[in-house]
Design an enzyme around this catalytic site. Structure first.
Site, PDB file in Angstrom:
ATOM      1  N   TYR A  75     -17.383 -28.392  13.641  1.00  0.00           N
ATOM      2  CA  TYR A  75     -17.320 -28.630  15.106  1.00  0.00           C
ATOM      3  C   TYR A  75     -18.981 -29.275  15.408  1.00  0.00           C
ATOM      4  O   TYR A  75     -19.058 -30.265  16.150  1.00  0.00           O
ATOM      5  CB  TYR A  75     -17.361 -27.442  15.969  1.00  0.00           C
ATOM      6  N   GLY A 109     -10.490 -26.755  31.143  1.00  0.00           N
ATOM      7  CA  GLY A 109     -11.214 -25.794  30.477  1.00  0.00           C
ATOM      8  C   GLY A 109     -12.293 -25.125  31.355  1.00  0.00           C
ATOM      9  O   GLY A 109     -12.082 -25.482  32.591  1.00  0.00           O
ATOM     10  N   GLN A 110     -12.799 -24.255  31.051  1.00  0.00           N
ATOM     11  CA  GLN A 110     -13.798 -23.444  31.598  1.00  0.00           C
ATOM     12  C   GLN A 110     -14.770 -24.505  32.588  1.00  0.00           C
ATOM     13  O   GLN A 110     -14.897 -24.328  33.810  1.00  0.00           O
ATOM     14  CB  GLN A 110     -14.776 -22.638  30.902  1.00  0.00           C
ATOM     15  N   SER A 121     -24.164 -30.244  22.456  1.00  0.00           N
ATOM     16  CA  SER A 121     -23.997 -28.528  22.268  1.00  0.00           C
ATOM     17  C   SER A 121     -25.509 -27.979  21.351  1.00  0.00           C
ATOM     18  O   SER A 121     -25.637 -28.749  20.413  1.00  0.00           O
ATOM     19  CB  SER A 121     -22.895 -28.281  21.388  1.00  0.00           C
ATOM     20  N   GLU A 124     -25.165 -25.878  19.301  1.00  0.00           N
ATOM     21  CA  GLU A 124     -24.524 -25.684  17.973  1.00  0.00           C
ATOM     22  C   GLU A 124     -25.323 -26.758  17.074  1.00  0.00           C
ATOM     23  O   GLU A 124     -25.233 -26.733  15.915  1.00  0.00           O
ATOM     24  CB  GLU A 124     -22.955 -25.619  17.886  1.00  0.00           C
ATOM     25  N   LEU A 149     -15.781 -33.466  28.836  1.00  0.00           N
ATOM     26  CA  LEU A 149     -15.905 -32.125  28.669  1.00  0.00           C
ATOM     27  C   LEU A 149     -14.621 -31.723  27.625  1.00  0.00           C
ATOM     28  O   LEU A 149     -14.872 -30.564  27.293  1.00  0.00           O
ATOM     29  CB  LEU A 149     -15.569 -31.398  29.867  1.00  0.00           C
ATOM     30  N   ALA A 186     -12.700 -31.022  24.350  1.00  0.00           N
ATOM     31  CA  ALA A 186     -12.890 -31.000  22.898  1.00  0.00           C
ATOM     32  C   ALA A 186     -12.123 -29.868  22.316  1.00  0.00           C
ATOM     33  O   ALA A 186     -11.637 -29.173  22.805  1.00  0.00           O
ATOM     34  CB  ALA A 186     -14.624 -30.673  22.685  1.00  0.00           C
ATOM     35  N   GLN A 187     -12.125 -29.997  21.004  1.00  0.00           N
ATOM     36  CA  GLN A 187     -11.968 -28.771  20.186  1.00  0.00           C
ATOM     37  C   GLN A 187     -12.968 -27.721  20.134  1.00  0.00           C
ATOM     38  O   GLN A 187     -14.020 -28.165  19.261  1.00  0.00           O
ATOM     39  CB  GLN A 187     -11.142 -29.009  18.775  1.00  0.00           C
ATOM     40  N   ASP A 203      -4.945 -38.204  26.660  1.00  0.00           N
ATOM     41  CA  ASP A 203      -5.522 -37.414  25.294  1.00  0.00           C
ATOM     42  C   ASP A 203      -6.574 -38.209  24.846  1.00  0.00           C
ATOM     43  O   ASP A 203      -6.650 -39.346  24.654  1.00  0.00           O
ATOM     44  CB  ASP A 203      -4.524 -37.505  24.409  1.00  0.00           C
TER      45      ASP A 203
HETATM   46  P1  NDP Z   1     -12.936 -25.244  26.682  1.00  0.00           P
HETATM   47  O1  NDP Z   1     -12.506 -25.188  25.528  1.00  0.00           O
HETATM   48  O2  NDP Z   1     -12.820 -24.368  27.767  1.00  0.00           O
HETATM   49  O3  NDP Z   1     -12.044 -26.567  27.227  1.00  0.00           O
HETATM   50  C1  NDP Z   1     -11.835 -27.715  26.528  1.00  0.00           C
HETATM   51  C2  NDP Z   1     -11.096 -28.717  27.339  1.00  0.00           C
HETATM   52  O4  NDP Z   1     -10.693 -29.973  26.320  1.00  0.00           O
HETATM   53  C3  NDP Z   1      -9.859 -28.105  27.921  1.00  0.00           C
HETATM   54  O5  NDP Z   1      -9.150 -28.854  29.003  1.00  0.00           O
HETATM   55  C4  NDP Z   1      -8.624 -28.839  26.569  1.00  0.00           C
HETATM   56  O6  NDP Z   1      -7.369 -29.168  27.205  1.00  0.00           O
HETATM   57  C5  NDP Z   1      -9.352 -29.845  26.318  1.00  0.00           C
HETATM   58  N1  NDP Z   1      -8.960 -30.829  25.280  1.00  0.00           N
HETATM   59  C6  NDP Z   1      -9.088 -30.209  24.007  1.00  0.00           C
HETATM   60  N2  NDP Z   1      -8.281 -31.425  23.254  1.00  0.00           N
HETATM   61  C7  NDP Z   1      -8.015 -32.312  24.005  1.00  0.00           C
HETATM   62  C8  NDP Z   1      -7.547 -33.626  23.766  1.00  0.00           C
HETATM   63  N3  NDP Z   1      -7.489 -33.887  22.433  1.00  0.00           N
HETATM   64  N4  NDP Z   1      -7.257 -34.558  24.586  1.00  0.00           N
HETATM   65  C9  NDP Z   1      -7.765 -33.923  25.931  1.00  0.00           C
HETATM   66  N5  NDP Z   1      -8.361 -33.059  26.152  1.00  0.00           N
HETATM   67  C10 NDP Z   1      -8.436 -31.894  25.260  1.00  0.00           C
HETATM   68  O7  NDP Z   1     -14.493 -25.552  26.803  1.00  0.00           O
HETATM   69  P2  NDP Z   1     -15.659 -25.378  27.726  1.00  0.00           P
HETATM   70  O8  NDP Z   1     -15.307 -25.606  28.907  1.00  0.00           O
HETATM   71  O9  NDP Z   1     -16.220 -24.174  27.347  1.00  0.00           O
HETATM   72  O10 NDP Z   1     -16.632 -26.613  27.152  1.00  0.00           O
HETATM   73  C11 NDP Z   1     -16.640 -27.962  27.639  1.00  0.00           C
HETATM   74  C12 NDP Z   1     -17.248 -28.796  26.810  1.00  0.00           C
HETATM   75  O11 NDP Z   1     -18.643 -28.324  26.495  1.00  0.00           O
HETATM   76  C13 NDP Z   1     -16.704 -28.657  25.479  1.00  0.00           C
HETATM   77  O12 NDP Z   1     -16.562 -30.104  24.945  1.00  0.00           O
HETATM   78  C14 NDP Z   1     -17.580 -27.951  24.653  1.00  0.00           C
HETATM   79  O13 NDP Z   1     -17.490 -28.234  23.278  1.00  0.00           O
HETATM   80  C15 NDP Z   1     -18.933 -28.250  25.308  1.00  0.00           C
HETATM   81  N6  NDP Z   1     -19.992 -27.322  25.197  1.00  0.00           N
HETATM   82  C16 NDP Z   1     -19.534 -25.918  25.578  1.00  0.00           C
HETATM   83  C17 NDP Z   1     -20.361 -25.060  25.620  1.00  0.00           C
HETATM   84  C18 NDP Z   1     -20.100 -23.669  26.213  1.00  0.00           C
HETATM   85  O14 NDP Z   1     -20.915 -22.680  26.070  1.00  0.00           O
HETATM   86  N7  NDP Z   1     -19.020 -23.369  27.077  1.00  0.00           N
HETATM   87  C19 NDP Z   1     -21.972 -25.217  25.131  1.00  0.00           C
HETATM   88  C20 NDP Z   1     -22.007 -26.674  24.858  1.00  0.00           C
HETATM   89  C21 NDP Z   1     -21.137 -27.402  24.787  1.00  0.00           C
HETATM   90  P3  NDP Z   1      -6.197 -27.708  27.106  1.00  0.00           P
HETATM   91  O15 NDP Z   1      -6.082 -27.061  28.361  1.00  0.00           O
HETATM   92  O16 NDP Z   1      -4.986 -28.726  26.890  1.00  0.00           O
HETATM   93  O17 NDP Z   1      -6.281 -27.136  26.007  1.00  0.00           O
HETATM   94  P1  GDR Z   2     -20.344 -20.333  19.760  1.00  0.00           P
HETATM   95  O1  GDR Z   2     -19.540 -18.845  20.343  1.00  0.00           O
HETATM   96  O2  GDR Z   2     -19.833 -20.204  18.278  1.00  0.00           O
HETATM   97  O3  GDR Z   2     -21.776 -19.895  20.004  1.00  0.00           O
HETATM   98  O4  GDR Z   2     -19.858 -21.326  20.220  1.00  0.00           O
HETATM   99  P2  GDR Z   2     -18.870 -17.678  20.145  1.00  0.00           P
HETATM  100  O5  GDR Z   2     -18.841 -16.969  21.645  1.00  0.00           O
HETATM  101  O6  GDR Z   2     -17.340 -18.060  19.418  1.00  0.00           O
HETATM  102  O7  GDR Z   2     -19.805 -16.870  19.218  1.00  0.00           O
HETATM  103  C1  GDR Z   2     -21.060 -16.480  19.451  1.00  0.00           C
HETATM  104  C2  GDR Z   2     -21.492 -15.921  18.558  1.00  0.00           C
HETATM  105  O8  GDR Z   2     -20.971 -14.394  18.312  1.00  0.00           O
HETATM  106  C3  GDR Z   2     -20.708 -14.277  16.912  1.00  0.00           C
HETATM  107  N1  GDR Z   2     -19.500 -13.271  16.892  1.00  0.00           N
HETATM  108  C4  GDR Z   2     -18.322 -13.589  17.453  1.00  0.00           C
HETATM  109  N2  GDR Z   2     -17.537 -14.652  17.744  1.00  0.00           N
HETATM  110  C5  GDR Z   2     -16.482 -14.394  18.219  1.00  0.00           C
HETATM  111  N3  GDR Z   2     -15.878 -15.475  18.785  1.00  0.00           N
HETATM  112  N4  GDR Z   2     -15.754 -13.320  18.148  1.00  0.00           N
HETATM  113  C6  GDR Z   2     -16.178 -12.142  17.416  1.00  0.00           C
HETATM  114  O9  GDR Z   2     -15.387 -11.397  17.361  1.00  0.00           O
HETATM  115  C7  GDR Z   2     -17.555 -12.212  17.131  1.00  0.00           C
HETATM  116  N5  GDR Z   2     -18.337 -11.394  16.571  1.00  0.00           N
HETATM  117  C8  GDR Z   2     -19.747 -11.907  16.458  1.00  0.00           C
HETATM  118  C9  GDR Z   2     -20.368 -15.476  16.184  1.00  0.00           C
HETATM  119  O10 GDR Z   2     -20.385 -15.269  15.024  1.00  0.00           O
HETATM  120  C10 GDR Z   2     -21.619 -16.274  16.935  1.00  0.00           C
HETATM  121  O11 GDR Z   2     -22.540 -16.202  16.258  1.00  0.00           O
HETATM  122  C11 GDR Z   2     -19.726 -21.860  21.839  1.00  0.00           C
HETATM  123  C12 GDR Z   2     -18.765 -22.711  22.159  1.00  0.00           C
HETATM  124  O12 GDR Z   2     -18.488 -22.597  23.357  1.00  0.00           O
HETATM  125  C13 GDR Z   2     -18.899 -24.081  21.697  1.00  0.00           C
HETATM  126  O13 GDR Z   2     -18.116 -24.924  22.195  1.00  0.00           O
HETATM  127  C14 GDR Z   2     -20.538 -24.477  22.259  1.00  0.00           C
HETATM  128  O14 GDR Z   2     -20.751 -25.601  21.722  1.00  0.00           O
HETATM  129  C15 GDR Z   2     -21.537 -23.341  21.908  1.00  0.00           C
HETATM  130  O15 GDR Z   2     -21.271 -22.099  22.356  1.00  0.00           O
HETATM  131  C16 GDR Z   2     -22.830 -23.636  22.451  1.00  0.00           C
END
Ligand code: NDP
Ligand code: GDR
Length: 327
Positions: A153, A13-14, A129, A131, A84, A86-87, A62
């Protein structure tokens, strides 16, 4: 001295990609946990983009499989475990609430349990998070602000967060939670709002698209850069005592203003291309988030280095380069 060893779940993931890059710079041995699919190999496109895929040991695992996680931790005897995985897409969590609870919630408990059973001295990072604040109880959210989750979530993340606190308090484990506010980058998934915008801006600029359909433009987020935020994760793991920290920029911006800035970066006007589509609205919205990272500043010495404007420019430029390469 032996290299430090880190296990990273969610390495594809990111955040996993940027964290792996940071830890490689610090000379760690890295085991990246990745789930198997029917396609050959693991999707390492983010690790490839950073040029680090060959330096990471990928292990099958997993979050739903406690036995497999125990095996990984037993074999690796890691110093640090970063959970890190998650869905992570909030909107999907209404369509797959049970899966989200299992992976994002119980999956985190599986990681804690694997470490408790197999390597209790290892330090654990849990990806909590902003969230969790949901329907905000205070205008600016800190570690002491009560949670009010607004999605399956967020409810799963609250479970994972309190499980982390509980393992720290019950078993004396070095388990920390980073309550990270939204953080983005050119490696952000295309479904998240920032990358959806920068990708569309690039395609519109190159004549490959002519509109962008969006949901709630009034939502406000405290957006930082993933590269800055993984540094905070590592700093938490270096503290003598485990704890929970908010990681945020302290600046909140509407989706509308993000849109305007991204279009302006290529000299276009967002109003000419953006359409509202109810399909992108959510059953319950988190209207506004604004973090207070004073504790992380004070104890970790952490501050963000990359501004929102720099990040938007980097993301749009990266998407322009990607789409130019495809034409
Ligand atoms: P991504 O969605 O980019 O990455 C999620 C990762 O989880 C991927 O590598 C995915 O694998 C893996 N994964 C999903 N399901 C499973 C599973 N069942 N078993 C093993 N691996 C799995 O997320 P981010 O990198 O953006 O975020 C990292 C973490 O931080 C997450 O937990 C997210 O909820 C949390 N978070 C993110 C924030 C953000 O703004 N980015 C803010 C706050 C919290 P695959 O490539 O196979 O899909
Ligand atoms: P978020 O991120 O739900 O905050 O969760 P997202 O970028 O999906 O949405 C941010 C805000 O933008 C509004 N929005 C839209 N969102 C999406 N995806 N697509 C659209 O077209 C759109 N238009 C408006 C949303 O309603 C929302 O208010 C992210 C994830 O990375 C989580 O895993 C993490 O925990 C939180 O950030 C912190």
């Amino acid at each position: 001295m032996a290299k430090k060893c880190a296990v990273i779940t969610g390495v594809t993931g990111q955040d996993g990609a940027y964290l792996a890059q940071l830890l490689l710079e610090k000379d760690y041995r890295i085991l990246g946990v990745a789930r198997r699919s029917s396609h050959f190999g693991v999707s390492t496109h983010r690790l490839d983009w950073l040029g680090i895929a060959d330096h990471i040991e990928i292990v099958d695992g997993d979050l739903l499989d406690l036995g497999g996680l125990c095996r990984i931790v037993r074999d690796a005897r890691p110093d640090e475990v970063y959970n890190l995985a998650a869905q992570s897409f909030v909107k999907t969590s209404w369509d797959q609430p049970v899966l989200t609870a299992q992976v994002t919630g119980v999956g985190a408990l599986n990681v804690l349990e694997a470490v408790r059973l197999e390597a209790p001295e290892a330090r654990v990072y849990q990806a909590s998070s902003s969230e969790m604040y949901g329907l905000i109880r205070e205008p600016i959210q800190s570690e002491t602000t009560p949670f009010y989750p607004r999605s399956p979530y967020a409810a799963a993340k609250v479970f994972a967060h309190w499980s982390t606190v509980n393992y720290r308090e019950s078993f004396g484990m070095h388990a920390s939670s980073g309550i990270l506010f939204n953080h983005e980058s050119p490696l952000r998934g295309l479904e998240f709002v920032t990358r959806k915008i920068t990708d569309a801006v690039a395609r519109i600029k190159l004549g490959q698209a002519n509109e962008l359909r969006m949901g709630n433009l009034d939502a406000r987020r405290d957006w930082g850069h993933a590269r800055d935020y993984v540094r905070a994760m590592w700093l938490m793991m270096q503290q003598p005592v485990a704890d929970d920290y908010v990681v945020a920029t302290g600046r909140t911006t509407t989706v509308r203003d993000f849109l305007s800035a991204a279009f302006a970066h290529v000299d276009l006007n967002a109003d000419d291309y953006v359409r509202i589509d109810p399909a992108f609205l959510r059953p319950a919205e988190v209207e506004t988030l604004h973090g207070d990272a004073a504790k992380a500043h004070r104890i970790l010495g952490w501050s963000p280095l990359i501004s929102l404007e720099q990040m938007i420019g980097e993301m749009v430029d990266a998407d322009l380069a990607r789409h130019r390469d495809r034409t």
